[in-house]
Design a protein around this motif. Structure first.
Motif, PDB file in Angstrom:
ATOM      1  N   PHE A   1       0.829  -1.202   0.000  1.00  0.00           N
ATOM      2  CA  PHE A   1       0.000   0.000   0.000  1.00  0.00           C
ATOM      3  C   PHE A   1       0.871   1.263   0.000  1.00  0.00           C
ATOM      4  O   PHE A   1       0.645   2.203  -0.769  1.00  0.00           O
ATOM      5  N   VAL A   2       1.895   1.251   0.839  1.00  0.00           N
ATOM      6  CA  VAL A   2       2.772   2.426   0.907  1.00  0.00           C
ATOM      7  C   VAL A   2       3.510   2.613  -0.425  1.00  0.00           C
ATOM      8  O   VAL A   2       3.624   3.730  -0.942  1.00  0.00           O
ATOM      9  N   LEU A   3       3.984   1.504  -1.005  1.00  0.00           N
ATOM     10  CA  LEU A   3       4.729   1.612  -2.250  1.00  0.00           C
ATOM     11  C   LEU A   3       3.843   2.093  -3.395  1.00  0.00           C
ATOM     12  O   LEU A   3       4.293   2.827  -4.272  1.00  0.00           O
ATOM     13  N   VAL A   4       2.565   1.694  -3.372  1.00  0.00           N
ATOM     14  CA  VAL A   4       1.689   2.111  -4.456  1.00  0.00           C
ATOM     15  C   VAL A   4       1.257   3.560  -4.276  1.00  0.00           C
ATOM     16  O   VAL A   4       1.270   4.347  -5.212  1.00  0.00           O
ATOM     17  N   THR A   5       0.912   3.929  -3.043  1.00  0.00           N
ATOM     18  CA  THR A   5       0.384   5.281  -2.852  1.00  0.00           C
ATOM     19  C   THR A   5       1.480   6.337  -2.805  1.00  0.00           C
ATOM     20  O   THR A   5       1.293   7.440  -3.285  1.00  0.00           O
ATOM     21  N   GLN A   6       2.633   5.999  -2.208  1.00  0.00           N
ATOM     22  CA  GLN A   6       3.689   7.005  -2.088  1.00  0.00           C
ATOM     23  C   GLN A   6       4.825   6.793  -3.063  1.00  0.00           C
ATOM     24  O   GLN A   6       5.499   7.744  -3.436  1.00  0.00           O
ATOM     25  N   GLY A   7       5.067   5.573  -3.447  1.00  0.00           N
ATOM     26  CA  GLY A   7       6.193   5.288  -4.325  1.00  0.00           C
ATOM     27  C   GLY A   7       7.437   4.992  -3.522  1.00  0.00           C
ATOM     28  O   GLY A   7       7.557   5.378  -2.360  1.00  0.00           O
ATOM     29  N   MET A   8       8.350   4.278  -4.148  1.00  0.00           N
ATOM     30  CA  MET A   8       9.589   3.927  -3.436  1.00  0.00           C
ATOM     31  C   MET A   8      10.488   5.151  -3.300  1.00  0.00           C
ATOM     32  O   MET A   8      10.436   6.068  -4.103  1.00  0.00           O
ATOM     33  N   ARG A   9      11.300   5.142  -2.249  1.00  0.00           N
ATOM     34  CA  ARG A   9      12.243   6.250  -2.026  1.00  0.00           C
ATOM     35  C   ARG A   9      13.657   5.704  -2.097  1.00  0.00           C
ATOM     36  O   ARG A   9      14.171   5.178  -1.113  1.00  0.00           O
ATOM     37  N   PRO A  10      14.303   5.846  -3.245  1.00  0.00           N
ATOM     38  CA  PRO A  10      15.685   5.367  -3.343  1.00  0.00           C
ATOM     39  C   PRO A  10      16.600   6.232  -2.490  1.00  0.00           C
ATOM     40  O   PRO A  10      16.238   7.356  -2.121  1.00  0.00           O
ATOM     41  N   PRO A  11      17.794   5.721  -2.151  1.00  0.00           N
ATOM     42  CA  PRO A  11      18.729   6.550  -1.396  1.00  0.00           C
ATOM     43  C   PRO A  11      19.178   7.763  -2.202  1.00  0.00           C
ATOM     44  O   PRO A  11      19.039   7.800  -3.424  1.00  0.00           O
ATOM     45  N   LYS A  12      19.722   8.757  -1.495  1.00  0.00           N
ATOM     46  CA  LYS A  12      20.268   9.929  -2.176  1.00  0.00           C
ATOM     47  C   LYS A  12      21.477   9.511  -3.000  1.00  0.00           C
ATOM     48  O   LYS A  12      22.268   8.678  -2.551  1.00  0.00           O
ATOM     49  N   GLY A  13      21.648  10.115  -4.116  1.00  0.00           N
ATOM     50  CA  GLY A  13      22.826   9.798  -4.913  1.00  0.00           C
ATOM     51  C   GLY A  13      22.548   9.962  -6.381  1.00  0.00           C
ATOM     52  O   GLY A  13      21.426  10.281  -6.782  1.00  0.00           O
ATOM     53  N   GLU A  14      23.567   9.792  -7.173  1.00  0.00           N
ATOM     54  CA  GLU A  14      23.381   9.903  -8.613  1.00  0.00           C
ATOM     55  C   GLU A  14      24.002   8.702  -9.282  1.00  0.00           C
ATOM     56  O   GLU A  14      24.945   8.096  -8.772  1.00  0.00           O
ATOM     57  N   VAL A  15      23.424   8.341 -10.405  1.00  0.00           N
ATOM     58  CA  VAL A  15      23.878   7.144 -11.090  1.00  0.00           C
ATOM     59  C   VAL A  15      23.729   7.368 -12.592  1.00  0.00           C
ATOM     60  O   VAL A  15      22.797   8.038 -13.040  1.00  0.00           O
ATOM     61  N   TYR A  16      24.701   6.889 -13.327  1.00  0.00           N
ATOM     62  CA  TYR A  16      24.578   6.875 -14.786  1.00  0.00           C
ATOM     63  C   TYR A  16      24.837   5.451 -15.236  1.00  0.00           C
ATOM     64  O   TYR A  16      25.901   4.902 -14.964  1.00  0.00           O
ATOM     65  N   VAL A  17      23.846   4.848 -15.855  1.00  0.00           N
ATOM     66  CA  VAL A  17      23.980   3.450 -16.260  1.00  0.00           C
ATOM     67  C   VAL A  17      23.829   3.347 -17.774  1.00  0.00           C
ATOM     68  O   VAL A  17      22.764   3.640 -18.312  1.00  0.00           O
ATOM     69  N   PRO A  18      24.887   2.960 -18.468  1.00  0.00           N
ATOM     70  CA  PRO A  18      24.780   2.776 -19.913  1.00  0.00           C
ATOM     71  C   PRO A  18      24.363   1.363 -20.257  1.00  0.00           C
ATOM     72  O   PRO A  18      24.774   0.409 -19.596  1.00  0.00           O
TER      73      PRO A  18
END
Lengths: 409, 261
Positions: free
Chosen positions: A328-345
């Motif tokens: 329910f929480v994941l559907v209504t609020q959405g997941m919260r990934p950790p802070k950070g940046e990523v570039y994936v090719p």
């Protein structure tokens, strides 16, 4: 200076110097071989291109803006609309970027299915390439034959996920479904058919075809240095004699375990790239055949186990209270990934498709940048079209294999 | 009281956040000596303010004023011959700054480096087009989307949005559905600003559906014209069927056929 009129807009920032003998023509955005919505302003001296100016943005939908206003799972179907010829490769590239951000890995069976879908999409995209490229150059029959096999490939995708074009066949953390009954047999039969048709129909029709060779050989020559400098990736880079395939060099998913070759062409022209695409179809079917035993050995989990980010399987949600709460929480609020940046090719059929995601720990991505291969291949046009003849322009555009869904985003 | 909506960031926000929740951070690893990235950091020592490895890629923070020199060093001494991507992140609301990133690829080593720098609002950045042609389109897109000026760019012009567009769509202050200018863009362009009142918001977008207009929904047999008073109930309007009478053309032409025979 032209007088701009409300109903007749003028070419802003383009000087029409009429004192010399050049002519400015407008190629597209409704030209049938403009591959969607490319507008190309060409300055011609006789039949020779003096200056080329690709004008893009006719298919702009603000997908990066939408990404900032959608939760991570909501955005996934939107990625279908980037490279709509091979939608799963976009879904996958996005899902992989988010997974890298979350630090999770899809289970083995999901990896096998994803690799299968990616390679099916690669074959579909390459068949589409050869069809439209041949049509642009004037070989109508190849278009009809290649679309036939492409339809069968899309039937496979439909068997798996129910959609033919906008698949959304990958989820963050895995895949939604196991393979349906009979999929493997159909896929192997399709691989045999594609191999047979590529060898006996397309290559037989084109490779030694005198007109095809005259139209493609030494047309759109890009040196290795230029290809790197202009940000060419995928077949455009390998067609310029740089052996770089992200599947091999920076392996993701199961590509590290699979046995396949990276074809390279040292011709650096459109003909070399055409041969490369044909060879890549063989390599893709080779990968697909290797995946069948891997699928049979794998255990049946399809989604990664990471309760904080990914909903539990349906049975758990329906039977266990805590799984239901998390869902329910994941559907209504959405997941919260950790802070950070990523570039994936990732290696999409067109080249390097990468997602840069900047997360501030919110359910909405703070910034998402989609590095689309076609965007940079369109930029290249302003360089390689100069000095060529107007008849070759269509060949070169076809050879770059650009798709405007991902150019304009 | 009307709910306070911050003006400097109008993007979607989570409707609920646990006040004690602290977002974790993606782990950053230190660069080890002796590795390829270690050599890169050594070569970039003069420019690097901070460097670490995040998700397998080296990230180097530099001063925005030195971006050209730093990237030249990266290209010529470390072999990063491809600029994969270049763009910006809007941090105007928090810090009054943009964060710019450049993504590079070393084809021989199969390694990737990201150069990150920050510029203040209104500042310009030096173009790297002399080093990497791929930055040509990327910097134009950044200019288009964020309004960041790029010095010495060969052709700095809007790329995705129309040339006469106002506003920069990827700024956090720009609403998802466009601003006032965007909604009137086509009317202004085709008819002129003075036609805004004549056309009105209900006609400017042919695909627009007025969700509060309950009168003109298609109810077959009960269609109402706009503005009609329906307090007494809708008038019944019988469906008009086509009154075409079937004509037996075969019979008619049979005579002619016989004549011809």
């Amino acid at each position: 200076m032209q007088q701009p009129n409300k109903l007749t807009p003028f070419f802003e920032n383009l000087n029409f110097e009429r004192d010399d003998n050049t002519m400015v023509i407008n190629f597209g955005p409704q030209h049938p071989s403009a591959h969607g919505q490319l507008r190309l302003v060409l300055e011609l001296d006789g039949e020779q291109v003096v200056k080329a100016y690709p004008d893009i943005g006719y298919l702009h939908r603000g997908i990066e803006k939408m990404a900032e206003n959608m939760t991570y799972n909501e955005f996934l179907p939107t990625t279908d609309r980037l490279d709509y010829i091979a939608a799963t490769s976009n879904n996958y590239a996005y899902a992989l970027a988010v997974e890298k951000l979350l630090g999770i890995e899809a289970p083995r069976r999901a990896q096998v299915i994803r690799t299968m879908l990616l390679e099916i999409n690669r074959v579909i995209s390459h068949l589409f390439f050869i069809a439209t490229h041949a049509l642009d150059v004037g070989a109508m029959s190849v278009f009809l034959y290649a679309f036939r096999e492409r339809e069968f490939g899309m039937d496979l995708m439909e068997d798996y996920c129910g959609a033919r074009l906008t698949h959304s066949a990958v989820r963050i953390g895995g895949v939604p479904l196991d393979l349906p009954e009979g999929f493997i047999e159909n896929m192997i039969a399709w691989c045999d058919k594609v191999d047979h048709e590529v060898k006996n129909t397309y290559e037989a029709l084109l490779t030694e075809n005198r007109i095809w060779k005259m139209r493609l050989e030494d047309v759109g020559v890009i040196s290795a240095e230029d290809a790197l400098n202009w940000g060419c990736t995928g077949p455009m880079l390998r067609g310029s004699n740089v052996k770089y395939d992200i599947r091999k060099e920076e392996p993701y998913e199961l590509y590290g375990e699979l046995d396949f070759d990276i074809p390279v062409s040292d011709r650096c022209d459109s003909y070399g790239r055409y041969r490369l695409y044909m060879e890549e179809i063989y390599q893709s079917t080779r990968i697909l055949r290797q995946l069948v035993p891997m699928y049979k050995e794998s255990s049946p989990e399809l989604m990664a186990h990471a309760p904080q980010y990914i909903s539990a399987p349906k049975e758990e949600i329906m039977t266990q209270n805590y799984a239901l709460m998390q869902h329910f929480v994941l559907v209504t609020q959405g997941m919260r990934p950790p802070k950070g940046e990523v570039y994936v090719p990732t290696e999409s059929p067109k080249g390097e498709l990468g997602f840069y995601i900047k997360s501030e720990g919110e359910p909405y991505a703070y910034r998402l940048k989609c590095r689309a291969p076609s965007f940079f291949h369109t930029g290249l046009l302003q360089d390689i079209l100069v000095g060529t003849y107007i008849a070759d322009v269509v060949t070169i555009i076809g050879s770059t294999n650009i798709v405007f869904g991902e150019v304009d985003r | 009281m009307r709910k306070y909506v911050p003006k400097d960031n109008v993007q979607a926000k989570s409707y609920y956040t646990d006040r004690y929740w602290v977002a974790p951070r993606v782990p950053r690893e230190a660069v080890e000596e002796g590795t390829h990235f270690g050599a890169v950091v050594d070569a970039m020592k003069a420019f690097a303010k901070e460097s670490y490895i995040e998700v397998g890629q080296l990230v180097i923070h530099i001063d925005a004023k030195e971006n050209f020199e730093a990237i030249k060093t990266l290209k010529e001494q470390c072999g990063y011959t491809q600029c994969s991507e270049q763009s910006a992140v809007d941090y105007l609301a928090q810090d009054g700054e943009f964060e710019l990133f450049y993504q590079f690829l070393n084809v021989n080593e199969a390694k990737r480096v990201r150069i990150v720098c920050r510029i203040k609002q209104g500042e310009a950045i030096e173009s790297i087009v002399p080093l990497f042609n791929s930055a040509n389109f990327a910097e134009r897109e950044m200019f288009d989307m964020f309004g960041i000026k790029v010095n010495n760019h060969p052709f700095l012009k809007r790329i995705i949005m129309p040339d006469d567009w106002e506003g920069h769509p990827l700024l956090k202050t720009y609403p998802l559905h466009g601003d006032e200018f965007a909604s009137w863009y086509e009317v202004d362009k085709i008819f002129g600003k003075e036609y805004r009142d004549i056309i009105g918001p209900e006609n400017r977008d042919p695909a627009r559906i007025d969700r509060y207009d309950t009168k003109r929904f298609s109810r077959v047999g009960y269609e109402v014209s706009f503005g009609e008073d329906i307090t007494e109930g809708e008038k019944e309007q019988p469906i008009e069927y086509s009154e075409t009478i079937l004509v037996d053309y075969n019979k008619k032409s049979g005579k002619q056929l016989n004549e011809r025979r």
